[in-house]
Design a protein around this motif. Structure first.
Motif, mmCIF file in Angstrom:
data_model
loop_
_atom_site.group_PDB
_atom_site.id
_atom_site.type_symbol
_atom_site.label_atom_id
_atom_site.label_comp_id
_atom_site.label_asym_id
_atom_site.label_seq_id
_atom_site.Cartn_x
_atom_site.Cartn_y
_atom_site.Cartn_z
ATOM 1 N N ALA A 181 -5.799 -3.463 46.090
ATOM 2 C CA ALA A 181 -6.754 -4.506 44.866
ATOM 3 C C ALA A 181 -6.062 -6.144 44.956
ATOM 4 N N LEU A 182 -7.181 -7.228 43.807
ATOM 5 C CA LEU A 182 -6.793 -8.257 43.754
ATOM 6 C C LEU A 182 -6.103 -8.607 42.989
ATOM 7 N N LEU A 183 -5.198 -8.511 42.108
ATOM 8 C CA LEU A 183 -5.693 -8.623 40.176
ATOM 9 C C LEU A 183 -4.781 -9.956 40.097
ATOM 10 N N ARG A 184 -5.559 -10.307 38.712
ATOM 11 C CA ARG A 184 -4.951 -11.807 38.391
ATOM 12 C C ARG A 184 -4.635 -12.149 37.279
ATOM 13 N N ALA A 185 -3.775 -12.437 36.240
ATOM 14 C CA ALA A 185 -2.953 -12.376 35.276
ATOM 15 C C ALA A 185 -2.688 -13.803 35.095
ATOM 16 N N ASP A 186 -2.118 -14.228 33.752
ATOM 17 C CA ASP A 186 -1.705 -15.625 33.165
ATOM 18 C C ASP A 186 -0.310 -14.694 33.340
ATOM 19 N N GLY A 187 0.464 -16.216 33.500
ATOM 20 C CA GLY A 187 1.959 -15.461 34.035
ATOM 21 C C GLY A 187 2.738 -15.361 33.396
ATOM 22 N N ILE A 188 2.843 -16.190 31.621
ATOM 23 C CA ILE A 188 3.290 -15.825 30.667
ATOM 24 C C ILE A 188 3.112 -14.317 30.064
ATOM 25 N N GLU A 189 1.452 -14.353 30.438
ATOM 26 C CA GLU A 189 1.023 -13.007 29.716
ATOM 27 C C GLU A 189 1.571 -11.855 30.251
ATOM 28 N N LEU A 190 2.222 -11.199 31.432
ATOM 29 C CA LEU A 190 2.368 -10.869 32.546
ATOM 30 C C LEU A 190 4.041 -10.644 32.105
ATOM 31 N N CYS A 191 4.790 -11.359 31.817
ATOM 32 C CA CYS A 191 6.201 -11.637 31.467
ATOM 33 C C CYS A 191 6.535 -10.636 30.131
ATOM 34 N N ARG A 192 4.957 -11.110 29.254
ATOM 35 C CA ARG A 192 5.072 -10.273 27.651
ATOM 36 C C ARG A 192 4.928 -9.071 28.250
ATOM 37 N N GLU A 225 -1.822 -5.445 24.978
ATOM 38 C CA GLU A 225 -3.193 -6.067 25.912
ATOM 39 C C GLU A 225 -2.184 -6.621 26.126
ATOM 40 N N THR A 226 -2.445 -6.183 27.788
ATOM 41 C CA THR A 226 -1.715 -7.263 29.255
ATOM 42 C C THR A 226 -2.956 -9.065 29.741
ATOM 43 N N GLY A 227 -4.030 -8.125 29.579
ATOM 44 C CA GLY A 227 -5.093 -9.494 30.279
ATOM 45 C C GLY A 227 -4.682 -9.631 31.606
ATOM 46 N N ILE A 228 -4.690 -8.105 32.237
ATOM 47 C CA ILE A 228 -4.509 -8.112 33.799
ATOM 48 C C ILE A 228 -6.141 -8.065 34.107
ATOM 49 N N ALA A 229 -6.412 -8.950 35.195
ATOM 50 C CA ALA A 229 -8.006 -8.660 35.734
ATOM 51 C C ALA A 229 -7.882 -7.637 36.827
ATOM 52 N N THR A 230 -8.617 -7.079 37.425
ATOM 53 C CA THR A 230 -9.511 -6.637 38.949
ATOM 54 C C THR A 230 -10.233 -7.565 39.499
ATOM 55 N N VAL A 231 -10.174 -8.807 40.142
ATOM 56 C CA VAL A 231 -10.947 -9.374 40.979
ATOM 57 C C VAL A 231 -11.647 -8.097 41.645
ATOM 58 N N SER A 232 -11.159 -7.930 42.579
ATOM 59 C CA SER A 232 -11.145 -6.990 43.694
ATOM 60 C C SER A 232 -10.681 -5.778 43.692
ATOM 61 N N GLY A 233 -11.304 -4.174 44.229
ATOM 62 C CA GLY A 233 -10.292 -2.894 44.889
ATOM 63 C C GLY A 233 -11.178 -1.896 43.595
ATOM 64 N N ASP A 234 -9.094 -1.723 43.145
ATOM 65 C CA ASP A 234 -9.360 -0.125 42.453
ATOM 66 C C ASP A 234 -9.078 -0.442 41.317
#
Length: 265
Positions: A223-234, A242-251
């Motif tokens: 999978a290709l995932l995307r997130a804001d760096g600060i929000e991921l650390c939080r 709520e992580t805000g991690i988005a799936t760009v492609s994949g599972d």
């Protein structure tokens, strides 16, 4: 060509690099504390039950712990007795706050700034024989003993660094970037890779103030995932659900799995 950094290959932070990083992180925090108005010291932070004043007291306590190993151990003993419902580390952190309850804002600021050079020198010269001493049986990445070397070179540094974001969020002050940002983010991703374990590989693109591309797990990314760096650390620190991690492609299930990962801060 894949430009992602394999997070598991990030080297553990040594004491010389950690000492330099502490100076940058703590100097930035000291400047932020100096700029606070009287009313801002009583604002709530994202750290449960703590105001800005409590946050400063904890950070001063962490400096004192770094300067004297008996202080670390004694605060853990008192924390276990006083706050049995908390984890060992959280209980000791609360004792740090208790120990400085009588200090004024000006006294907190002065003491914190005065300790910066002392902490850096202590970390840089910390004896190897003491670095291997365990302070908890299971709190390090991979559920292995948390040792003093890791506590000083990684956890206290990461904790102070992350509290810079807490302070900015509570007060609305811009958070000053530090020269330690890349090093600490690398620490975080290294420990995240340990927590991820042998699960399916993912490529993670971080955007915003903390940016970069990382791989967790071995093999071809599923999978290709995307997130804001600060929000991921939080998220990794347990500050937000709520992580805000988005799936760009994949599972898409792998985004949910990453959102559930927690590491020690």
């Amino acid at each position: 060509m894949n430009s992602a950094i394999h997070a598991s290959t990030v080297e553990a932070t040594g004491k010389a690099a950690a000492a330099d990083a502490y100076v940058s992180v703590m100097t930035a925090l000291a400047g932020s504390f100096d700029a606070l108005t009287p009313a801002q010291w009583d604002l709530d932070t994202e750290c449960t039950g703590w105001t800005v004043r409590h946050l400063a007291a904890h950070l001063l306590g962490a400096q004192e712990d770094a300067l004297a190993m008996p202080t670390v151990l004694w605060r853990r003993v008192r924390g276990r007795r006083r706050y049995p419902h908390l984890s060992l580390l959280d209980a000791a952190n609360q004792v740090q706050v208790d120990d400085h309850a009588g200090l004024s804002a000006a006294e907190l600021c002065s003491a914190y700034r005065d300790n910066i050079a002392k902490v850096a020198r202590r970390v840089a010269t910390f004896p190897r024989v003491l670095a291997g001493l365990a302070v908890d049986k299971t709190m390090a990445p991979g559920n292995v003993p948390l040792r003093l070397g890791c506590l000083f070179n990684v956890i206290y540094l990461r904790d102070a660094w992350m509290h810079g974001f807490d302070l900015a969020g509570a007060t609305g002050q811009p958070r000053a970037a530090t020269t330690a940002d890349a090093l600490v983010l690398g620490q975080i991703m290294r420990d995240t890779a340990t927590a991820w374990g042998d699960g399916p590989a993912v490529e993670l693109v971080l955007a915003g103030e903390l940016s970069g591309t990382w791989q967790l797990g071995d093999g071809d990314p599923q999978a290709l995932l995307r997130a804001d760096g600060i929000e991921l650390c939080r998220s990794l620190s347990g500050r937000v659900a709520e992580t805000g991690i988005a799936t760009v492609s994949g599972d898409p299930g792998l985004a949910e799995r990453l959102g559930a990962v927690r590491i020690l801060f």
